[in-house]
Design a protein around this motif. Structure first.
Motif, PDB file in Angstrom:
ATOM      1  N   ILE A 104       0.817  -1.129   0.126  1.00 43.95           N
ATOM      2  CA  ILE A 104      -0.017   0.012   0.117  1.00 43.95           C
ATOM      3  C   ILE A 104       0.913   1.262   0.016  1.00 43.95           C
ATOM      4  O   ILE A 104       1.796   1.266   0.600  1.00 43.95           O
ATOM      5  N   PRO A 105       0.627   2.371  -0.817  1.00 44.17           N
ATOM      6  CA  PRO A 105       1.389   3.434  -0.758  1.00 44.17           C
ATOM      7  C   PRO A 105       1.525   4.196   0.786  1.00 44.17           C
ATOM      8  O   PRO A 105       0.653   3.958   1.376  1.00 44.17           O
ATOM      9  N   GLU A 106       2.521   4.703   0.835  1.00 44.21           N
ATOM     10  CA  GLU A 106       2.726   5.217   2.402  1.00 44.21           C
ATOM     11  C   GLU A 106       1.658   5.836   2.907  1.00 44.21           C
ATOM     12  O   GLU A 106       1.511   5.737   4.178  1.00 44.21           O
ATOM     13  N   ASN A 107       1.222   6.900   2.374  1.00 42.64           N
ATOM     14  CA  ASN A 107       0.380   7.772   2.987  1.00 42.64           C
ATOM     15  C   ASN A 107      -1.104   7.055   3.464  1.00 42.64           C
ATOM     16  O   ASN A 107      -1.671   7.293   4.447  1.00 42.64           O
ATOM     17  N   GLN A 108      -1.542   5.960   2.510  1.00 38.65           N
ATOM     18  CA  GLN A 108      -2.657   5.150   2.735  1.00 38.65           C
ATOM     19  C   GLN A 108      -2.235   4.274   3.927  1.00 38.65           C
ATOM     20  O   GLN A 108      -3.099   3.816   4.744  1.00 38.65           O
ATOM     21  N   ARG A 109      -1.090   3.678   3.886  1.00 35.61           N
ATOM     22  CA  ARG A 109      -0.599   2.726   4.763  1.00 35.61           C
ATOM     23  C   ARG A 109      -0.643   3.558   6.118  1.00 35.61           C
ATOM     24  O   ARG A 109      -1.033   2.816   7.173  1.00 35.61           O
ATOM     25  N   ARG A 110      -0.173   4.544   6.357  1.00 36.09           N
ATOM     26  CA  ARG A 110      -0.285   5.312   7.618  1.00 36.09           C
ATOM     27  C   ARG A 110      -1.636   5.470   8.252  1.00 36.09           C
ATOM     28  O   ARG A 110      -1.888   5.290   9.283  1.00 36.09           O
ATOM     29  N   ARG A 111      -2.492   5.934   7.439  1.00 31.34           N
ATOM     30  CA  ARG A 111      -3.880   6.129   7.793  1.00 31.34           C
ATOM     31  C   ARG A 111      -4.544   4.407   8.087  1.00 31.34           C
ATOM     32  O   ARG A 111      -5.259   4.441   9.119  1.00 31.34           O
ATOM     33  N   LEU A 112      -3.942   3.446   7.378  1.00 28.59           N
ATOM     34  CA  LEU A 112      -4.605   2.130   7.830  1.00 28.59           C
ATOM     35  C   LEU A 112      -4.162   1.752   9.078  1.00 28.59           C
ATOM     36  O   LEU A 112      -4.683   1.083   9.873  1.00 28.59           O
ATOM     37  N   PHE A 113      -2.864   2.018   9.368  1.00 27.45           N
ATOM     38  CA  PHE A 113      -2.209   1.864  10.605  1.00 27.45           C
ATOM     39  C   PHE A 113      -2.859   2.485  11.830  1.00 27.45           C
ATOM     40  O   PHE A 113      -3.136   1.970  12.757  1.00 27.45           O
ATOM     41  N   ASP A 114      -3.267   3.711  11.568  1.00 26.45           N
ATOM     42  CA  ASP A 114      -3.832   4.718  12.545  1.00 26.45           C
ATOM     43  C   ASP A 114      -5.428   4.123  12.975  1.00 26.45           C
ATOM     44  O   ASP A 114      -5.542   3.678  13.888  1.00 26.45           O
ATOM     45  N   LEU A 115      -5.966   3.396  11.855  1.00 22.98           N
ATOM     46  CA  LEU A 115      -7.313   2.604  12.149  1.00 22.98           C
ATOM     47  C   LEU A 115      -7.107   1.453  12.810  1.00 22.98           C
ATOM     48  O   LEU A 115      -7.863   1.402  13.703  1.00 22.98           O
ATOM     49  N   ALA A 116      -6.077   0.700  12.375  1.00 27.75           N
ATOM     50  CA  ALA A 116      -5.914  -0.551  13.046  1.00 27.75           C
ATOM     51  C   ALA A 116      -5.678  -0.181  14.640  1.00 27.75           C
ATOM     52  O   ALA A 116      -5.958  -0.957  15.566  1.00 27.75           O
ATOM     53  N   ARG A 117      -4.812   0.832  14.914  1.00 26.74           N
ATOM     54  CA  ARG A 117      -4.719   1.186  16.394  1.00 26.74           C
ATOM     55  C   ARG A 117      -5.855   1.547  17.085  1.00 26.74           C
ATOM     56  O   ARG A 117      -6.041   0.988  18.237  1.00 26.74           O
ATOM     57  N   VAL A 118      -6.601   2.401  16.422  1.00 28.75           N
ATOM     58  CA  VAL A 118      -7.819   2.587  17.112  1.00 28.75           C
ATOM     59  C   VAL A 118      -8.876   1.413  17.432  1.00 28.75           C
ATOM     60  O   VAL A 118      -9.188   1.182  18.487  1.00 28.75           O
ATOM     61  N   LEU A 119      -8.798   0.703  16.322  1.00 27.43           N
ATOM     62  CA  LEU A 119      -9.775  -0.753  16.563  1.00 27.43           C
ATOM     63  C   LEU A 119      -9.017  -1.486  17.683  1.00 27.43           C
ATOM     64  O   LEU A 119     -10.038  -2.168  18.302  1.00 27.43           O
ATOM     65  N   SER A 120      -7.987  -1.609  17.683  1.00 28.40           N
ATOM     66  CA  SER A 120      -7.211  -2.678  18.798  1.00 28.40           C
ATOM     67  C   SER A 120      -7.553  -2.070  20.137  1.00 28.40           C
ATOM     68  O   SER A 120      -7.665  -2.825  21.318  1.00 28.40           O
ATOM     69  N   ASP A 121      -7.628  -0.606  20.099  1.00 26.65           N
ATOM     70  CA  ASP A 121      -7.684  -0.217  21.557  1.00 26.65           C
ATOM     71  C   ASP A 121      -9.285  -0.313  22.026  1.00 26.65           C
ATOM     72  O   ASP A 121      -9.464  -0.198  23.145  1.00 26.65           O
TER      73      ASP A 121
END
Length: 123
Positions: A104-121
């Protein structure tokens, strides 16, 4: 009996090969051995010689040190009975997820990472 260092190095070879999309056959041909030998390296059944590890590192485009990163923690955990650290890397689904993530392109990957972090919290 398999030595924990051989198992760890083998897992690192498998992980890098898989992340590159290289088959065991392709890696074997590139270093001049049979694919069965790559299988034995990856499972830790056979020890990888220094010269062969050098060849493998060139084909997989990593420094030799890559194969030993995190080794101390892994061996200590293994000796404590906790298994080899990074066993998640033996899970085909986890590896496929990781490969897809880095595609995934880096800017989209960063947003996906942030989403995963919120979901895991929230879990």
């Amino acid at each position: 009996m398999k030595h924990p260092v051989d198992v760890y190095v083998g897992k690192r070879i498998r992980h890098r090969r898989w992340m590159n999309g290289t088959t065991q056959q392709q890696l074997a041909e590139a270093v001049g051995i049979k694919f069965q030998q790559i299988q034995k390296y990856e499972t830790g059944m056979n020890r990888v010689s220094a010269s062969r590890l050098w060849d493998i590192s060139k084909v997989l485009d990593v420094q030799i040190s890559y194969f030993f990163e995190g080794l101390n923690d892994s061996v200590e955990e293994s000796n404590a009975g906790g298994g080899v650290a990074g066993d998640v890397l033996t899970d085909k689904e986890a590896l496929e997820l990781l490969r897809s993530y880095y595609a995934i392109p880096e800017n989209q990957r960063r947003r996906l990472f942030d989403l995963a972090r919120v979901l895991s919290d929230a879990a």
